[in-house]
Motif scaffolding. Structure first.
Motif, PDB file in Angstrom:
ATOM      1  N   LEU A 143       0.837  -1.190   0.000  1.00 16.03           N
ATOM      2  CA  LEU A 143       0.000   0.000   0.000  1.00 16.03           C
ATOM      3  C   LEU A 143       0.872   1.241   0.000  1.00 16.03           C
ATOM      4  O   LEU A 143       1.903   1.286   0.679  1.00 16.03           O
ATOM      5  N   GLY A 144       0.471   2.257  -0.747  1.00 15.34           N
ATOM      6  CA  GLY A 144       1.167   3.536  -0.744  1.00 15.34           C
ATOM      7  C   GLY A 144       0.168   4.655  -0.924  1.00 15.34           C
ATOM      8  O   GLY A 144      -0.672   4.592  -1.814  1.00 15.34           O
ATOM      9  N   ALA A 145       0.233   5.661  -0.070  1.00 11.44           N
ATOM     10  CA  ALA A 145      -0.683   6.801  -0.179  1.00 11.44           C
ATOM     11  C   ALA A 145       0.135   8.089  -0.131  1.00 11.44           C
ATOM     12  O   ALA A 145       0.928   8.282   0.790  1.00 11.44           O
ATOM     13  N   ASP A 146      -0.042   8.942  -1.133  1.00  8.74           N
ATOM     14  CA  ASP A 146       0.670  10.228  -1.211  1.00  8.74           C
ATOM     15  C   ASP A 146       2.165  10.039  -1.007  1.00  8.74           C
ATOM     16  O   ASP A 146       2.779  10.630  -0.125  1.00  8.74           O
ATOM     17  N   LEU A 147       2.775   9.218  -1.846  1.00  4.64           N
ATOM     18  CA  LEU A 147       4.180   8.859  -1.660  1.00  4.64           C
ATOM     19  C   LEU A 147       5.171   9.890  -2.173  1.00  4.64           C
ATOM     20  O   LEU A 147       6.249  10.028  -1.604  1.00  4.64           O
ATOM     21  N   ALA A 148       4.885  10.565  -3.256  1.00  2.89           N
ATOM     22  CA  ALA A 148       5.897  11.433  -3.859  1.00  2.89           C
ATOM     23  C   ALA A 148       5.371  12.851  -4.044  1.00  2.89           C
ATOM     24  O   ALA A 148       4.366  13.059  -4.703  1.00  2.89           O
ATOM     25  N   TYR A 149       6.092  13.785  -3.450  1.00  9.77           N
ATOM     26  CA  TYR A 149       5.772  15.201  -3.614  1.00  9.77           C
ATOM     27  C   TYR A 149       6.905  15.885  -4.365  1.00  9.77           C
ATOM     28  O   TYR A 149       7.247  17.016  -4.076  1.00  9.77           O
ATOM     29  N   THR A 150       7.494  15.182  -5.293  1.00 17.32           N
ATOM     30  CA  THR A 150       8.657  15.721  -5.988  1.00 17.32           C
ATOM     31  C   THR A 150       8.633  15.312  -7.451  1.00 17.32           C
ATOM     32  O   THR A 150       7.959  14.356  -7.820  1.00 17.32           O
ATOM     33  N   GLU A 151       9.360  16.048  -8.247  1.00 22.47           N
ATOM     34  CA  GLU A 151       9.569  15.673  -9.645  1.00 22.47           C
ATOM     35  C   GLU A 151      11.002  15.178  -9.831  1.00 22.47           C
ATOM     36  O   GLU A 151      11.443  14.973 -10.944  1.00 22.47           O
ATOM     37  N   ASN A 152      11.716  14.966  -8.728  1.00 25.39           N
ATOM     38  CA  ASN A 152      13.082  14.476  -8.759  1.00 25.39           C
ATOM     39  C   ASN A 152      13.064  13.033  -9.273  1.00 25.39           C
ATOM     40  O   ASN A 152      12.538  12.125  -8.624  1.00 25.39           O
ATOM     41  N   VAL A 153      13.660  12.823 -10.434  1.00 29.61           N
ATOM     42  CA  VAL A 153      13.611  11.532 -11.102  1.00 29.61           C
ATOM     43  C   VAL A 153      14.254  10.431 -10.271  1.00 29.61           C
ATOM     44  O   VAL A 153      13.751   9.306 -10.214  1.00 29.61           O
ATOM     45  N   SER A 154      15.347  10.721  -9.578  1.00 28.93           N
ATOM     46  CA  SER A 154      16.019   9.679  -8.800  1.00 28.93           C
ATOM     47  C   SER A 154      15.136   9.182  -7.650  1.00 28.93           C
ATOM     48  O   SER A 154      15.146   7.992  -7.328  1.00 28.93           O
ATOM     49  N   VAL A 155      14.372  10.072  -7.033  1.00 27.35           N
ATOM     50  CA  VAL A 155      13.458   9.664  -5.961  1.00 27.35           C
ATOM     51  C   VAL A 155      12.388   8.728  -6.526  1.00 27.35           C
ATOM     52  O   VAL A 155      12.093   7.677  -5.942  1.00 27.35           O
ATOM     53  N   ILE A 156      11.821   9.104  -7.667  1.00 23.85           N
ATOM     54  CA  ILE A 156      10.776   8.284  -8.298  1.00 23.85           C
ATOM     55  C   ILE A 156      11.357   6.933  -8.724  1.00 23.85           C
ATOM     56  O   ILE A 156      10.724   5.886  -8.535  1.00 23.85           O
ATOM     57  N   GLU A 157      12.572   6.920  -9.285  1.00 21.88           N
ATOM     58  CA  GLU A 157      13.201   5.654  -9.682  1.00 21.88           C
ATOM     59  C   GLU A 157      13.440   4.761  -8.473  1.00 21.88           C
ATOM     60  O   GLU A 157      13.221   3.544  -8.534  1.00 21.88           O
TER      61      GLU A 157
END
Length: 188
Positions: free
Chosen positions: A120-134
């Motif tokens: 489960l994941g809720a509101d996980l990413a508040y960034t457009e930083n590609v490394s965080v998303i990867e």
């Protein structure tokens, strides 16, 4: 496809009476995982977040977990221990998990622990930083077993800008820069 946490699995997968296990990524305060645990449907819920958040997360889990019978008798006199909404038959755990760190994922899976049925994941990413998303994607791939389910939700973005939509995001950036370039209004 609809997901019911109390559904029975095909006979080859696991015993029919076994309840699913849940892993929450980036739990923060733990509200999503704790709400799910309060239904009593999962056999266990593991709440994960950065190491610096885990003490706060443990406190929230403790405050929402059913106390042992001896503690239940004492908690009547202790107002800081509210009546717990999470049934004792649902195990709660808190673990540090940094996205993209294989050693953290290995610790979650160590000791012969069963892989989670639901991640489960809720509101996980508040960034457009590609490394965080990867790193988040790598962690999801490592945590969700074959046949497992990943559930992700997010709140509407701030100011109505849909994240993940490059055209809308670039239009919103252009509007903000035009507003910033305008000269200030004269007072009336």
């Amino acid at each position: 496809r609809s997901l019911s946490l109390s559904r029975s699995e095909p006979p080859g997968n696991r015993p029919r009476d076994e309840r699913p296990t849940v892993l929450e990524l980036g739990a923060g305060t733990g509200v999503a995982g704790l709400a799910l645990a309060s239904t009593g449907a999962p056999s266990s819920v593991t709440l994960t977040d950065l190491p610096g958040v885990c003490a706060f997360l443990r406190r929230n889990a403790w405050r929402n977990a059913a106390p042992a019978p001896a503690l239940a008798r004492r908690s009547r006199a202790r107002p800081n221990r509210p009546t717990a909404p999470i049934p004792a038959r649902t195990a709660l755990a808190v673990a540090p998990l940094r996205w993209g760190v294989a050693a953290d994922v290995a610790r979650l899976r160590g000791g012969g622990k069963r892989a989670p049925d639901v991640t489960l994941g809720a509101d996980l990413a508040y960034t457009e930083n590609v490394s965080v998303i990867e790193n988040l994607c790598a962690t999801v791939r490592a945590c969700v077993p074959r046949g497992g389910v990943a559930v992700s939700a997010r709140a509407p973005p701030y100011r109505g800008v849909p994240t993940g939509c490059p055209a809308a995001t670039s239009r919103a950036r252009a509007r903000r820069s035009r507003r910033a370039a305008r000269p200030p209004r004269a007072p009336r």
